[in-house]
Design a protein around this motif. Sequence first.
Motif, short mmCIF file in Angstrom:
data_model
loop_
_atom_site.label_atom_id
_atom_site.label_comp_id
_atom_site.label_asym_id
_atom_site.label_seq_id
_atom_site.Cartn_x
_atom_site.Cartn_y
_atom_site.Cartn_z
N LEU A 158 0.84 -1.19 0.00
CA LEU A 158 0.00 0.00 0.00
C LEU A 158 0.87 1.24 0.00
O LEU A 158 1.92 1.27 0.64
N ASP A 159 0.41 2.28 -0.69
CA ASP A 159 1.13 3.55 -0.63
C ASP A 159 0.72 4.30 0.64
O ASP A 159 -0.03 3.78 1.47
N ALA A 160 1.18 5.53 0.79
CA ALA A 160 0.92 6.30 2.00
C ALA A 160 -0.57 6.57 2.23
O ALA A 160 -1.01 6.76 3.36
N ASP A 161 -1.35 6.56 1.16
CA ASP A 161 -2.80 6.80 1.26
C ASP A 161 -3.60 5.52 1.44
O ASP A 161 -4.82 5.55 1.47
N GLY A 162 -2.90 4.36 1.53
CA GLY A 162 -3.59 3.09 1.72
C GLY A 162 -4.07 2.46 0.43
O GLY A 162 -4.82 1.49 0.46
N ARG A 163 -3.64 2.98 -0.72
CA ARG A 163 -4.02 2.40 -2.01
C ARG A 163 -3.12 1.19 -2.32
O ARG A 163 -1.91 1.25 -2.13
N VAL A 164 -3.73 0.14 -2.84
CA VAL A 164 -2.97 -1.05 -3.25
C VAL A 164 -2.23 -0.73 -4.54
O VAL A 164 -2.84 -0.39 -5.54
N VAL A 165 -0.88 -0.81 -4.49
CA VAL A 165 -0.09 -0.54 -5.69
C VAL A 165 0.55 -1.80 -6.25
O VAL A 165 0.88 -1.85 -7.43
N ARG A 166 0.73 -2.82 -5.43
CA ARG A 166 1.27 -4.10 -5.89
C ARG A 166 0.65 -5.22 -5.08
O ARG A 166 0.24 -5.01 -3.93
#
Length: 108
Positions: A81-89
Amino acid sequence: MRERDEGERLGAAELGGVLGERATLVQFSSAFCAPCRATRRVLGEVAAMVPGVSHVEVDAEARLDLVRALGVLKTPTVLVLDADGRVVRRAAGQPRKADVIAALGEAV
């Protein structure tokens, strides 16, 4: 580690752990999963060496709602997750440390 559709966001309340300032490594595990123990060690080491990154482990059996919502089919499954909690991988199976570090490059 393969990409997941953008837009999926997860928060600390859903995961039961504190998200990292820069990125979070989320691990879905089960009690009798030998690769999960090795994955826990690898993700813990990476989180300890990269500032602002945390590791959150989710018991897949206890959180079937989240498992179904995210389409987790086996353990271990790792989400970055990125800093905003979005799944990136996203990856299923035991990851190599180098692959985790590379995937973090997309999140931070």
